[in-house]
Scaffold this motif. Structure first.
Motif, PDB file in Angstrom:
ATOM      1  N   LEU B 123       2.764   5.816   2.658  1.00  0.00           N
ATOM      2  CA  LEU B 123       1.782   6.379   1.737  1.00  0.00           C
ATOM      3  C   LEU B 123       0.970   7.408   2.501  1.00  0.00           C
ATOM      4  O   LEU B 123       0.388   7.085   3.544  1.00  0.00           O
ATOM      5  CB  LEU B 123       0.888   5.256   1.211  1.00  0.00           C
ATOM      6  N   LEU B 124       0.934   8.648   1.997  1.00  0.00           N
ATOM      7  CA  LEU B 124       0.260   9.711   2.741  1.00  0.00           C
ATOM      8  C   LEU B 124      -1.183   9.923   2.306  1.00  0.00           C
ATOM      9  O   LEU B 124      -1.922  10.646   2.937  1.00  0.00           O
ATOM     10  CB  LEU B 124       1.031  11.029   2.578  1.00  0.00           C
ATOM     11  N   THR B 125      -1.580   9.287   1.215  1.00  0.00           N
ATOM     12  CA  THR B 125      -2.930   9.488   0.691  1.00  0.00           C
ATOM     13  C   THR B 125      -3.839   8.349   1.120  1.00  0.00           C
ATOM     14  O   THR B 125      -3.462   7.185   1.040  1.00  0.00           O
ATOM     15  CB  THR B 125      -2.878   9.571  -0.852  1.00  0.00           C
ATOM     16  N   ASP B 126      -5.021   8.708   1.572  1.00  0.00           N
ATOM     17  CA  ASP B 126      -5.960   7.700   2.044  1.00  0.00           C
ATOM     18  C   ASP B 126      -6.896   7.297   0.898  1.00  0.00           C
ATOM     19  O   ASP B 126      -7.875   7.958   0.636  1.00  0.00           O
ATOM     20  CB  ASP B 126      -6.754   8.272   3.231  1.00  0.00           C
ATOM     21  N   ASP B 129      -7.942   1.689  -2.607  1.00  0.00           N
ATOM     22  CA  ASP B 129      -7.290   0.912  -3.665  1.00  0.00           C
ATOM     23  C   ASP B 129      -5.779   0.989  -3.535  1.00  0.00           C
ATOM     24  O   ASP B 129      -5.067  -0.005  -3.651  1.00  0.00           O
ATOM     25  CB  ASP B 129      -7.697   1.432  -5.046  1.00  0.00           C
ATOM     26  N   LEU B 130      -5.290   2.196  -3.303  1.00  0.00           N
ATOM     27  CA  LEU B 130      -3.845   2.381  -3.210  1.00  0.00           C
ATOM     28  C   LEU B 130      -3.250   1.651  -2.016  1.00  0.00           C
ATOM     29  O   LEU B 130      -2.176   1.072  -2.093  1.00  0.00           O
ATOM     30  CB  LEU B 130      -3.505   3.870  -3.116  1.00  0.00           C
ATOM     31  N   THR B 131      -3.973   1.690  -0.896  1.00  0.00           N
ATOM     32  CA  THR B 131      -3.429   1.011   0.283  1.00  0.00           C
ATOM     33  C   THR B 131      -3.401  -0.500   0.085  1.00  0.00           C
ATOM     34  O   THR B 131      -2.645  -1.195   0.728  1.00  0.00           O
ATOM     35  CB  THR B 131      -4.236   1.356   1.559  1.00  0.00           C
ATOM     36  N   THR B 132      -4.246  -1.003  -0.830  1.00  0.00           N
ATOM     37  CA  THR B 132      -4.205  -2.428  -1.133  1.00  0.00           C
ATOM     38  C   THR B 132      -3.055  -2.738  -2.091  1.00  0.00           C
ATOM     39  O   THR B 132      -2.349  -3.720  -1.931  1.00  0.00           O
ATOM     40  CB  THR B 132      -5.532  -2.877  -1.802  1.00  0.00           C
ATOM     41  N   TYR B 133      -2.892  -1.872  -3.089  1.00  0.00           N
ATOM     42  CA  TYR B 133      -1.873  -2.115  -4.113  1.00  0.00           C
ATOM     43  C   TYR B 133      -0.453  -1.897  -3.601  1.00  0.00           C
ATOM     44  O   TYR B 133       0.440  -2.697  -3.822  1.00  0.00           O
ATOM     45  CB  TYR B 133      -2.064  -1.161  -5.290  1.00  0.00           C
ATOM     46  N   LEU B 134      -0.277  -0.745  -2.946  1.00  0.00           N
ATOM     47  CA  LEU B 134       1.095  -0.333  -2.617  1.00  0.00           C
ATOM     48  C   LEU B 134       1.525  -0.846  -1.254  1.00  0.00           C
ATOM     49  O   LEU B 134       0.694  -1.040  -0.366  1.00  0.00           O
ATOM     50  CB  LEU B 134       1.185   1.192  -2.579  1.00  0.00           C
ATOM     51  N   LEU B 135       2.801  -1.012  -1.118  1.00  0.00           N
ATOM     52  CA  LEU B 135       3.379  -1.292   0.192  1.00  0.00           C
ATOM     53  C   LEU B 135       3.267   0.039   0.931  1.00  0.00           C
ATOM     54  O   LEU B 135       4.081   0.939   0.738  1.00  0.00           O
ATOM     55  CB  LEU B 135       4.840  -1.686   0.007  1.00  0.00           C
ATOM     56  N   ASN B 136       2.178   0.197   1.700  1.00  0.00           N
ATOM     57  CA  ASN B 136       1.839   1.539   2.172  1.00  0.00           C
ATOM     58  C   ASN B 136       2.673   2.013   3.352  1.00  0.00           C
ATOM     59  O   ASN B 136       2.651   3.182   3.702  1.00  0.00           O
ATOM     60  CB  ASN B 136       0.345   1.663   2.478  1.00  0.00           C
TER      61      ASN B 136
END
Lengths: 171, 198
Positions: B123-126, B129-136
């Motif tokens: 995942l390239l975006t900091d 929420d996203l880092t919690t949801y997605l397998l980053n």
């Protein structure tokens, strides 16, 4: 003589049963596949209720897509759970971001096994998928392996289609 | 842009192969190739490698192939935000194969390769929420045996164009194969006898 014959036949049958065992594994690596599906982190076996307590499927009217019971607010969650056990609660869950879903599946006629759920989101096709994969060994014995767990999963975005893919071995 | 440019060069190269039966005197000992890879799926990538023919009388060769497929895409998660996700799949493959019509303008190679596959996602975006949801971030590895077909058009003695179809058997990616295009530099044998008849 008859005893020896009996022993021989027993060992022969046992050998046949063991040799007929087949292992099927439908699990895949994390992040699979290379495409627009993105795998989500989620919490398995969320300690929503006391250990050993199962909420029957039929008591939860709110369903996510094809037959996945879930709670998306604290009131419903506690109202139903407290009906069964007053010590149950839904504290500490951010229902703005997560829902509690009951994920379940069975591998039939297997000699043990494991079930590994995955949650995938696809923003191109606007779909949210709960995928059940697993591994099992199929022998002459006819047991079954089941999984039913409360899982805390990211809240599906509004308007996304919901799918449940059953890719368990033997089905 | 680079891919389109390369494709045009290659098309010109293959169209110019009018005298396909032309015989080249010196056989190729070492080939180094570089080009673009188009996966039979989605994304883009590079295809490169080196082959070595230790005995020029025999059509066999050994080599090492490196293919990288990558894709960076932008997605929108409603009420959470936009994000970029990058996926990369790398194949490092020792190869063993045979080449037919080696002295002709167009030669064909067939072979087997042992793929050491590494699949990575990031995942390239900091966004918390996203880092919690997605397998980053993930990284998986596997090994597979697969095959390839390599068509090789010799433009001049030292330079060739190639088209390479690689089949892939993989449990960690859904790429079924790649189609590679590019240019090859040929290192020729100086010891090889002339094909001219006395």
């Amino acid at each position: 003589m008859i005893n020896k014959l009996h022993d021989f036949l027993f060992i022969l049958c046992l050998g046949m049963l063991v040799s007929c065992c087949t292992s099927i594994d439908t699990r895949v690596a994390k992040g699979y596949p290379y495409g627009d599906d993105h795998e989500l982190n989620f919490t398995r076996n969320f300690p929503l209720v006391k250990e050993g307590f199962k909420t029957p499927n039929q008591f939860i009217s709110q369903k996510m897509g094809p037959n996945i019971p879930y709670f998306d607010n604290k009131d419903t969650c506690e109202k139903i759970l407290k009906f069964f056990d007053s010590s149950c609660n839904c504290d500490g869950i951010d229902f703005e971001k997560y829902v509690i879903a009951w994920i379940y599946g069975s591998i039939y006629r297997a000699e043990g096994g494991m079930i590994e759920p995955r949650i995938l989101i696809n923003h191109k096709s606007k779909s949210y998928t709960i995928e059940l994969r697993g591994s099992a060994k199929f022998c002459g014995f006819k047991n079954s392996y089941e999984m039913d767990e409360w899982c805390m999963i990211p809240k599906p975005p509004a308007g996304y289609s919901f799918n449940r893919k059953n890719l368990l071995p033997g089905q | 842009m680079f891919g389109k440019f390369l494709l045009v060069i290659l098309l010109i190269g293959f169209v110019s192969l009018s005298d396909a039966q032309k015989v080249f005197r010196q056989p190729i000992i070492v080939q180094g190739y570089l080009g673009m890879a188009v996966p039979l799926g989605q994304g883009q990538g590079i295809e490169s490698g080196l082959t070595y023919n230790p005995y020029w009388r025999l059509p066999l060769f050994i080599g090492l192939d490196y293919t990288k497929i990558y894709s960076t895409k932008k997605y929108t998660w409603p009420e959470v935000g936009d994000y970029k996700y990058r996926t990369r799949v790398e194949f490092i493959s020792p190869v063993l194969g045979g080449t037919f019509f080696r002295r002709k303008r167009v030669s064909i190679s067939l072979g087997l390769k042992l793929d050491f596959v590494t699949s990575k996602g990031k995942l390239l975006t900091d966004n918390p929420d996203l880092t919690t949801y997605l397998l980053n971030r993930y990284e998986e590895k596997e090994e597979n045996l697969s095959g390839f077909l390599h068509i090789h058009g010799r433009l001049i003695d030292q330079v060739s164009a190639f088209c390479r179809l690689s089949l892939i058997r993989s449990q960690i990616t859904n790429i079924q194969g790649t189609l590679g295009f590019g240019l090859t530099y040929n290192f020729l044998s100086k010891k090889a006898p002339s094909t001219k008849k006395p």
